[in-house]
Structures are given as structure tokens and as C-alpha cells.
Design an enzyme around this catalytic site. Sequence first.
Site, mmCIF file in Angstrom:
data_model
loop_
_atom_site.group_PDB
_atom_site.id
_atom_site.type_symbol
_atom_site.label_atom_id
_atom_site.label_comp_id
_atom_site.label_asym_id
_atom_site.label_seq_id
_atom_site.Cartn_x
_atom_site.Cartn_y
_atom_site.Cartn_z
ATOM 1 C CE LYS A 1 1.744 0.128 13.098
ATOM 2 N NZ LYS A 1 0.523 -0.001 12.289
ATOM 3 C CB SER B 1 3.439 5.656 7.517
ATOM 4 O OG SER B 1 3.036 5.528 6.209
ATOM 5 C CE1 TYR C 1 -6.431 -3.720 6.142
ATOM 6 C CE2 TYR C 1 -5.182 -1.900 6.990
ATOM 7 C CZ TYR C 1 -5.895 -2.375 6.076
ATOM 8 O OH TYR C 1 -6.593 -1.716 5.252
ATOM 9 C CG ASN D 1 2.846 4.647 1.961
ATOM 10 O OD1 ASN D 1 4.048 4.193 1.094
ATOM 11 N ND2 ASN D 1 1.923 3.767 2.551
ATOM 12 C CB THR D 2 3.708 10.496 5.358
ATOM 13 O OG1 THR D 2 2.503 10.105 5.381
ATOM 14 C CG2 THR D 2 4.059 12.025 5.609
ATOM 15 C CG ASN E 1 -2.091 5.004 14.164
ATOM 16 O OD1 ASN E 1 -1.377 6.042 13.656
ATOM 17 N ND2 ASN E 1 -1.433 3.754 14.005
ATOM 18 C CG ASN F 1 -0.535 0.799 2.410
ATOM 19 O OD1 ASN F 1 -0.462 1.952 2.603
ATOM 20 N ND2 ASN F 1 0.085 -0.037 3.408
ATOM 21 N N GLY G 1 1.372 -8.514 5.590
ATOM 22 C CA GLY G 1 0.966 -9.632 5.320
ATOM 23 C C GLY G 1 2.149 -10.817 5.475
ATOM 24 N N GLY H 1 2.039 -9.980 9.635
ATOM 25 C CA GLY H 1 1.718 -11.330 9.069
ATOM 26 C C GLY H 1 1.249 -12.306 9.845
ATOM 27 C CG ASN I 1 3.545 1.094 9.636
ATOM 28 O OD1 ASN I 1 2.913 1.030 8.796
ATOM 29 N ND2 ASN I 1 3.295 2.360 10.402
ATOM 30 C CB THR I 2 4.152 -1.686 5.704
ATOM 31 O OG1 THR I 2 4.294 -0.379 5.401
ATOM 32 C CG2 THR I 2 2.684 -1.786 5.891
ATOM 33 C CG PHE J 1 -1.159 9.163 7.377
ATOM 34 C CD1 PHE J 1 -0.885 7.897 7.497
ATOM 35 C CD2 PHE J 1 -0.153 10.005 8.045
ATOM 36 C CE1 PHE J 1 0.425 7.433 8.284
ATOM 37 C CE2 PHE J 1 0.808 9.788 8.556
ATOM 38 C CZ PHE J 1 1.102 8.256 8.776
HETATM 39 C C1 LIG Z 1 -3.875 -0.838 3.436
HETATM 40 C C2 LIG Z 1 -3.186 -0.493 4.461
HETATM 41 C C3 LIG Z 1 -3.087 0.789 4.965
HETATM 42 C C4 LIG Z 1 -2.389 0.885 6.438
HETATM 43 N N1 LIG Z 1 -2.514 1.984 6.784
HETATM 44 C C5 LIG Z 1 -2.112 2.515 8.218
HETATM 45 C C6 LIG Z 1 -2.118 3.499 8.672
HETATM 46 O O1 LIG Z 1 -2.593 4.386 8.579
HETATM 47 N N2 LIG Z 1 -1.387 3.569 9.876
HETATM 48 C C7 LIG Z 1 -0.740 2.689 10.460
HETATM 49 O O2 LIG Z 1 -0.028 2.858 11.673
HETATM 50 N N3 LIG Z 1 -0.339 1.475 9.701
HETATM 51 C C8 LIG Z 1 -0.993 1.319 8.584
HETATM 52 N N4 LIG Z 1 -0.791 0.075 7.936
HETATM 53 C C9 LIG Z 1 -0.072 -0.784 8.490
HETATM 54 C C10 LIG Z 1 -0.851 -1.957 9.280
HETATM 55 O O3 LIG Z 1 -1.429 -1.200 10.475
HETATM 56 C C11 LIG Z 1 0.350 -2.850 9.962
HETATM 57 O O4 LIG Z 1 1.274 -2.346 10.848
HETATM 58 C C12 LIG Z 1 0.765 -3.790 8.864
HETATM 59 O O5 LIG Z 1 -0.092 -3.882 7.586
HETATM 60 C C13 LIG Z 1 1.532 -5.110 9.109
HETATM 61 O O6 LIG Z 1 0.459 -5.920 9.596
HETATM 62 P P1 LIG Z 1 -0.360 -7.002 8.920
HETATM 63 O O7 LIG Z 1 0.676 -7.560 8.108
HETATM 64 O O8 LIG Z 1 -1.133 -7.757 9.806
HETATM 65 O O9 LIG Z 1 -1.107 -6.155 7.727
HETATM 66 C C14 LIG Z 1 -1.682 -0.217 6.802
HETATM 67 C C15 LIG Z 1 -1.649 -1.355 6.060
HETATM 68 C C16 LIG Z 1 -2.069 -1.478 5.135
HETATM 69 C C17 LIG Z 1 -2.172 -2.961 4.452
#
Ligand SMILES: Cc1cc2nc3c(=O)[nH]c(=O)nc-3n(C[C@H](O)[C@H](O)[C@H](O)COP(=O)(O)O)c2cc1C
Length: 303
Positions: A153, A112, A255, A114-115, A78, A46, A205, A234, A182-183, A50
Site C-alpha cells: 500500500k 501511513s 472508508y 502518522n508513524t 493490513n 486523521n 475522502g 475518495g 493511503n491518505t 496505528f
Molecule cells: C480515521 C482513518 C484511519 C485510517 N487508518 C489507516 C490504517 O490504520 N492503515 C491504513 O493502511 N490506512 C488507514 N487509513 C487510510 C484508508 O485506509 C484509506 O487508504 C484512505 O482513507 C483513502 O480512502 P478514503 O478516501 O475512502 O477514506 C485511515 C483513514 C482514516 C480516515
Amino acid sequence: MDRNAELTNAFLRLGFGFVEIGTVTPRRQIDNLRPFRLEADEGVINRLGFNNEGAPAALARLAARARGGGVTGITGVNIGANRDSTDRAEDYVRLIETFAPVAGYFTVNVSSPNTPGLRDLQQANALDDLLARIVDARERVRARSGPTPVLLKIAPDLTLSELDDVVGIARKRGIDGIIVGNTTVTRPASLREREKAKEQGGLSGRPLFKLATRMLAETFVRAEGAFPLIGVGGIDSGPAAIAKIKAGATLLQLYTGLVFRGIGLLSEIKSDLVAALKRGHRSSLASMVGVDAAEMTAESWPS
Ligand SMILES: Cc1cc2nc3c(=O)[nH]c(=O)nc-3n(C[C@H](O)[C@H](O)[C@H](O)COP(=O)(O)O)c2cc1C
């Protein structure tokens, strides 16, 4: 996934122990970049920066929920800075002041990808300044709203020496917990969807599991019990949830697992946790937290 606090009660009713809304920024911020799946890898990339309606809209919903009674449960908020903010630390402080009456806890999202530049807030000097101001705000709102824990985080992409700094500063400043994490902007060699994986963005994931779990263990050994950790990244099965707990997680979040497994994943994980307790003749998961952490940090780095 609930940036605007629209689904809080719905998620609690599904059986989650707590939920987290956001990331919320002070002002509305819109973009149209859609996340996409790496089907064969059960991952998602992704690039959402935000995408949210802004603090007033989320606050109004959480305040209405608080007035309405009915479903109760812990709701974390958050928080993050607007992309075009001139004082990012000030954004976090304002959001703590704004949401304190309705927040069960705060997540300070500095991770994040993405910012642009946001992750720089994890660098030692910037983080120390930010956390000083945040802890100051946490103490200021305490009189009016009671104690509200503040969790940080972090990105799974920190180097171990950066992690030394981050955990050290979090401990020095009296932060209440760390969320790992985070990702990732990295791309594990094991990915099958190679072409799609070349796209920019944060990967989540199953392909994130090993890295995020290793970073969790690394954080656990550095935290030395100073605060609890939330394990995320994941989790898509009961055994994955148990591995996170053994790596050091007191709480879990997920998520992407819901995207591929559906909501049935929740009851599957809960029954597996109960079965693990029975197998080990334990009355609580607490005694499992971090039991594998030290050993995990000695393994070769996940690739
Ligand atoms: C589509 C998408 C949007 C996300 N947006 C945010 C966000 O706004 N703020 C945040 O802290 N993490 C965000 N995340 C990260 C998730 O909260 C999480 O930390 C990350 O996806 C790892 O967990 P997972 O593997 O269970 O998805 C986002 C993840 C996805 C897939």
C-alpha cells in the site's frame, strides 16, 4: 477502520466482496488523537498512529472466526511496524508468520503519514530490502498455510520517479499487487475548510479523489499487467467507483465515503456498476480496467 478485527463478519454481511482489517502492529499501541471532518469538503484528516490492541488480540478474533464457520469471505490483514520498533522490516516478517493461517491476503502498509519515518520504507533501497524479506516470509509460510498474496500500500504523495522505483521493485520482487493509496499530506487548493486543513495529518475522502486516481493510473501504466491494483481514495459514488476502475483498479476499497454517505453508498455503487455493465453490453467489469489510464496520465497534474 477495523484495526482489531472486531467487525469482519458484520462488514461482509453488509455486502462487501472483501474486507481488510488493520493496520495491526506486533505490539499494542494506543494514542488518543481523534480524526476530524472537513464537512464542507467531505474530507477527513486523521493523525492516528496505528491505534490498535496488537497482533495477539486480532489473531485470537480471526482464529475464532475461522473456527466458527458461518460467514465466509476474503479478509485481508493490513500490517505495520510499531512506532518504537528497532527493526521495522522484522515486524512485517513476524506479522506475516503470525497471521498467515487466517489472512486471505496481506497489505504491507508503508504509507501511513502518522508513524514518523514509516514512509521512508518506500525509498528504493529500503523497499528492496523490505520486500525481499517479505517475499521470503510469504514463501516460508506457504507450505503450512497455502499461498497468501502480499500487496503493497503506497502513498499518493510519491513523486513519479519514486513511483518508477516502487513499481519496478515490486515487479522484480514478485509482489502480488499494489494498493493506491493511503491518505495524503498535501492539501489541494480547492479545499474550502482552509483553517482546519492547516492541521497536520493524512487527508482522505473527496478532496483526495483526483490525486489518488491519477496515481492509480500512473501505477497502472507502470505495472503493465504484472499484478492487479486496488483503487482507494475518495470513492463516494457509483461514478467515482467507475472512474477508479477505468484508471486501473481491479478491486476497490473505501472508508471516508461511508462517513459522509452512510452504508447505503455500498448498494448505490453496486447498482451503478451493474447499470454500467448493461449500458456497455459487457458481461464483466474486467474489460473496463485501466481503459482510461494512459489518457489520464497525459492530463495536467491535479491541484
Ligand atoms: C480515521 C482513518 C484511519 C485510517 N487508518 C489507516 C490504517 O490504520 N492503515 C491504513 O493502511 N490506512 C488507514 N487509513 C487510510 C484508508 O485506509 C484509506 O487508504 C484512505 O482513507 C483513502 O480512502 P478514503 O478516501 O475512502 O477514506 C485511515 C483513514 C482514516 C480516515
